[in-house]
Design an enzyme around this catalytic site. Structure first.
Site, PDB file in Angstrom:
ATOM      1  N   VAL A   1       5.278  -0.384   2.183  1.00  0.00           N
ATOM      2  CA  VAL A   1       4.303  -0.979   3.418  1.00  0.00           C
ATOM      3  C   VAL A   1       3.256  -1.912   3.087  1.00  0.00           C
ATOM      4  O   VAL A   1       2.488  -1.010   1.932  1.00  0.00           O
ATOM      5  CB  VAL A   1       3.369   0.896   3.628  1.00  0.00           C
ATOM      6  CG1 VAL A   1       2.869   0.333   4.952  1.00  0.00           C
ATOM      7  CG2 VAL A   1       4.115   1.692   4.433  1.00  0.00           C
TER       8      VAL A   1
ATOM      9  N   LYS B   1       5.826  -1.529   7.226  1.00  0.00           N
ATOM     10  CA  LYS B   1       6.992  -1.218   7.054  1.00  0.00           C
ATOM     11  C   LYS B   1       7.864  -2.345   7.238  1.00  0.00           C
ATOM     12  O   LYS B   1       8.305  -2.092   8.311  1.00  0.00           O
ATOM     13  CB  LYS B   1       7.031  -0.185   7.676  1.00  0.00           C
ATOM     14  CG  LYS B   1       8.214   1.089   6.671  1.00  0.00           C
ATOM     15  CD  LYS B   1       8.895   2.015   7.448  1.00  0.00           C
ATOM     16  CE  LYS B   1       9.648   2.757   6.432  1.00  0.00           C
ATOM     17  NZ  LYS B   1       9.936   3.717   7.114  1.00  0.00           N
TER      18      LYS B   1
ATOM     19  N   SER C   1      13.819   2.760  -0.206  1.00  0.00           N
ATOM     20  CA  SER C   1      14.250   0.821   1.015  1.00  0.00           C
ATOM     21  C   SER C   1      13.632   0.025   1.798  1.00  0.00           C
ATOM     22  O   SER C   1      13.550  -0.100   2.789  1.00  0.00           O
ATOM     23  CB  SER C   1      15.701   1.536   1.679  1.00  0.00           C
ATOM     24  OG  SER C   1      15.536   2.297   2.300  1.00  0.00           O
TER      25      SER C   1
ATOM     26  N   ASP D   1       9.605  16.237   7.240  1.00  0.00           N
ATOM     27  CA  ASP D   1       8.944  15.738   6.032  1.00  0.00           C
ATOM     28  C   ASP D   1       7.605  15.649   5.940  1.00  0.00           C
ATOM     29  O   ASP D   1       6.633  14.820   5.265  1.00  0.00           O
ATOM     30  CB  ASP D   1       9.660  14.123   5.892  1.00  0.00           C
ATOM     31  CG  ASP D   1       9.225  13.775   4.184  1.00  0.00           C
ATOM     32  OD1 ASP D   1       9.585  14.302   3.576  1.00  0.00           O
ATOM     33  OD2 ASP D   1       9.619  12.531   4.078  1.00  0.00           O
TER      34      ASP D   1
ATOM     35  N   GLY E   1       8.776   3.691  -0.541  1.00  0.00           N
ATOM     36  CA  GLY E   1      10.063   3.946  -0.649  1.00  0.00           C
ATOM     37  C   GLY E   1      11.002   3.303  -0.981  1.00  0.00           C
ATOM     38  O   GLY E   1      11.023   2.599  -1.877  1.00  0.00           O
TER      39      GLY E   1
ATOM     40  N   ILE F   1       0.953  -1.098  -0.129  1.00  0.00           N
ATOM     41  CA  ILE F   1       0.413   0.213   0.186  1.00  0.00           C
ATOM     42  C   ILE F   1       1.304   1.941   0.037  1.00  0.00           C
ATOM     43  O   ILE F   1       0.627   2.487  -0.368  1.00  0.00           O
ATOM     44  CB  ILE F   1      -0.864  -0.105   1.002  1.00  0.00           C
ATOM     45  CG1 ILE F   1      -0.077   0.017   2.733  1.00  0.00           C
ATOM     46  CG2 ILE F   1      -2.000  -1.572   0.863  1.00  0.00           C
ATOM     47  CD1 ILE F   1      -0.951   0.072   4.404  1.00  0.00           C
ATOM     48  N   GLY F   2       2.242   1.043   0.244  1.00  0.00           N
ATOM     49  CA  GLY F   2       2.791   2.007  -0.040  1.00  0.00           C
ATOM     50  C   GLY F   2       4.600   1.908  -0.075  1.00  0.00           C
ATOM     51  O   GLY F   2       4.566   0.513   0.201  1.00  0.00           O
TER      52      GLY F   2
END
Length: 342
Positions: free
Chosen positions: A30, A45, A27, A139, A25, A22-23
């Site tokens: 999620v 994660k 490295s 962020d 980055g 669902i996500g």
């Protein structure tokens, strides 16, 4: 009702069943997952430690920060553990997803003003808590504002928050270069004098524009170009002609956040008193206003991923080595110029 973080979550990978992603980055990925012993849906994660440039201290600090924070508008870590060369961080599942994904799926031109006021007010509560407790988020952006199906809003803290209380001494500012260029404050880019929590206030102002337009200012440009434009151009804002649908108080709010001198920006606590937030509503309004009719988060993420992969293929020419080298050279010259001026 018992909150998820009051339960004892198991610290073994075999107790979890991973579903769709669902996500993601650089490295980490999620996943939506099931905690089998508790029969509860969570988000996990999964961080690949081998891709993290061996920054284990930073990772440890992030996880420690997530364990310590406790505020209804911040996403809390339920537990964490290593599994092979991966670190698993278990968190509450926010089924609405991020505001960025919601906009990309259904509101490409941005949200209406009452929705923006409601979202930003919830984010401000989280920032005021972090700043009061010595943390800089570093962020803040729509991609880190998560919404649950009941409209509850939480600011996610996936990897760049920094505690200013190191070994018990208050460190007033940080010197590390992290965050996402479109949302990054000028003082963070310059790397001259360090920065403090006012960097989050700049990012908050950029996020307000992102929620209003469906994208951040300069988002179509490569990262180095964004850095140059942020340092050289006047701060972005809401245009009195183009953005007629937005109120004067919203334009003023954005203007007070996006001031290049951090000393002239308000604190997050002071921002909460801004008259713009008189139109903020109870969070269950968000469930009706922006979540009704949306497909499940996993489906939305898969669709967006396919779209972005196609777009990346089309835009590959923008990121050729030669172009990047010339931009890095330009950026170095600008930073040198700023070093002399300041």
């Amino acid at each position: 009702m018992e909150h998820p973080w009051e339960k004892k979550f198991p610290v073994n990978a075999k107790d979890y069943k991973l579903y769709e992603d669902i996500g993601e980055g650089v490295s980490a990925t999620v996943y939506r997952a099931l905690c089998v012993p508790l029969n509860e849906i969570v988000a996990i994660k999964v961080l690949d430690l081998e891709k993290c440039n061996n920054d284990l201290d930073g990772i440890r600090q992030e996880v420690q920060t997530m364990n310590l924070i406790s505020h209804p508008n911040l996403l809390k870590s339920l537990c964490s553990f290593t599994n092979g060369h991966n670190l698993w961080v278990v968190m509450p599942y926010m089924a609405g997803g991020s505001c960025m994904h919601i906009m990309k799926s259904a509101y490409p031109e941005g949200f209406d003003e009452p929705v923006i006021a409601t979202l930003l007010y919830e984010v401000l509560k989280a920032l005021a808590y972090l700043h009061e407790n010595g943390h800089i988020h570093r962020d803040v952006k729509a991609g880190n504002i998560l919404v649950d199906l009941n409209g509850a809003v939480r600011l996610a803290d996936f990897g760049v928050s920094a505690c200013m209380f190191d070994t018990g001494d208050r460190r007033r500012s940080r010197n590390t270069f992290v965050g996402t260029p479109c949302w990054m404050a000028p003082e963070v880019m310059q790397q001259l004098h360090g920065y403090d929590f006012k960097a989050d206030v700049w990012s908050f102002g950029i996020t307000a524009l992102e929620l209003a337009h469906g994208h951040a200012p300069f988002s179509k440009y490569p990262p180095i170009k964004v850095l140059l434009m942020t340092l050289q151009n006047a701060p972005p804002g809401l245009d009195y002609e183009r953005d007629r649908r937005f109120s004067k108080s919203f334009k003023e709010l954005v203007g007070t956040c996006l001031v290049k001198d951090p000393k002239k920006r308000p604190t997050s606590e002071k921002l909460m008193k801004h008259h713009f937030f008189k139109q903020a509503r109870a969070v269950n309004y968000l469930a009706r206003a922006i979540l009704d009719g949306l497909s499940p988060l996993g489906d939305r993420f898969r669709t967006l991923k396919a779209k972005e992969a196609a777009l990346l293929g089309q835009n590959k020419a923008l990121y050729e080595d030669k172009e990047q080298q010339s931009q890095v050279r330009d950026f170095t010259l600008v930073i040198k110029k700023y070093s002399v001026m300041h």
